[in-house]
Design an enzyme around this catalytic site. Sequence first.
Site, mmCIF file in Angstrom:
data_model
loop_
_atom_site.group_PDB
_atom_site.id
_atom_site.type_symbol
_atom_site.label_atom_id
_atom_site.label_comp_id
_atom_site.label_asym_id
_atom_site.label_seq_id
_atom_site.Cartn_x
_atom_site.Cartn_y
_atom_site.Cartn_z
ATOM 1 N N TYR A 53 0.834 -1.207 0.000
ATOM 2 C CA TYR A 53 0.000 0.000 0.000
ATOM 3 C C TYR A 53 0.869 1.258 0.000
ATOM 4 C CZ TYR A 53 -4.169 -2.817 1.066
ATOM 5 O OH TYR A 53 -5.203 -3.718 1.032
ATOM 6 N N GLY A 220 -16.906 -0.457 -4.143
ATOM 7 C CA GLY A 220 -16.310 0.704 -4.785
ATOM 8 C C GLY A 220 -17.216 1.923 -4.817
ATOM 9 N N LEU A 223 -22.706 0.819 -3.728
ATOM 10 C CA LEU A 223 -23.763 0.611 -2.735
ATOM 11 C C LEU A 223 -23.862 1.771 -1.751
ATOM 12 C CD1 LEU A 223 -22.972 -3.154 -2.035
ATOM 13 C CD2 LEU A 223 -24.889 -2.265 -3.373
ATOM 14 N N GLY A 224 -23.219 2.878 -2.058
ATOM 15 C CA GLY A 224 -23.183 4.010 -1.135
ATOM 16 C C GLY A 224 -24.110 5.152 -1.490
#
Length: 330
Positions: A53, A220, A223-224
Site C-alpha cells: 500500500y 467501490g 452501494l453508497g
Amino acid sequence: MKYTQLGRTGLKVSRLVLGTMNFGPQTDESTSHGIMDAALDAGVNVVDTANVYGWGENKGRTEEIIGSWFDQGGGRRDRTVLATKVYGSMSREGETWPNEDRLSALNIRRAVEASLKRLRTDYIDLYQFHHIDRLTPFEEIWQAVDVLIQQGKILYAGSSNFPGYKIAQANEIAARRGSTYGLVSEQCLYNLHERRAEMEVLPAAREYGLGVIPWSPLHGGLLGGVIRKEVTGGRRASGRTAEALTDTAVRARIQAYEDLLDKHGLEPGEVALAWLLTRPGVTGPIVGPRTAEQLDSALRAVELELSEDVLTGLDEIFPGPGPSPEAFAW
C-alpha cells in the site's frame, strides 16, 4: 463498539476493521493519524494494511504512516490488532529482482522484517497472504510461518482472495505437519452486489474456523447511494463505479436498492455494512474512510438493526448465487 472472536481464535476484535489503503495516496499523514485516533476512540481495534500500500514508487508508505502513528505512544500499539499482508512485489520500477514477491520462505522472511521496520513494532498480530501462490507449496509457507510465530514476530496467519479449495488445502497441510494454527481468517471480496463468496469461500471458512473479513463492502461506492448523489449534485461516480452503472441491469438494481432504503429512511452505505454484519461467519467488514465523516457513517452501521422487511427486500434485489453445488447443479 461490538466485538467478536476472530474465527476459532481467542483474539477479540471489533465488528469493523479499519482499512488503510487510502492512507498516503489519497489521505495525508496528519489526516490519517486523525482517522486512526477517532477509530480507536470509538472502539475499532483492528487496523488492516499491506506492504504494497502506497503503490508505485511509494510502496510501503502506508505502513510507514501507521508506524509513525504508533510512535506517538498513548497505548496506540498495545490497543491495536495489527494486520498486514505479503505477496505483491516490493521492487521499484526498473529494479525488479527475483524473490521479492510471492510466498517463498525467503520472501516471507524478508517481507516480515521490512514491514516490522516500517510499522515500528516488534510483532504483527495477523500476517495475511494477499493472494494464492501457485508456485510455492504450502509446506514451505507453513515452515516459514511457524518459525516467525516461534520468534514472536507474528501471532496468527490469514489469507486474502483465496478460493475455498485453497483454504481447505492450506489448513489440511498445516494440520498434517503440526503447524501452530493454520489460517485463522480470510479477507475476501463480499458485499450485497458481489455474493459469489457464499458458494465456496464462506462455507470453507466456517468449516475450518476462519473469521471472514470482507473487503470493498460498498463495492467501490456502488452501494453508497451513488444514484442519489448524482441527482442531488453530490460527488459523481467515476472509474469502475461509473462504468458499472452503464449496464442497464446493474443500474436498475442499484436504483431499486436506493428506492427500498429511501422507503425505510435508511442510508445506503450504512445498510450495506449492516447487512454484512448479519451474515454467518463474518467477523467484520473493512472500511476505508478518506475522511472523519466517512468513519462516522461506518460506525453508525454497527448499531443499525435491519428489519425483516428490509432484509427480504435486499435478498430480492441481490439474491446471490446460493451455496454450492446447488448454485450450479442439482
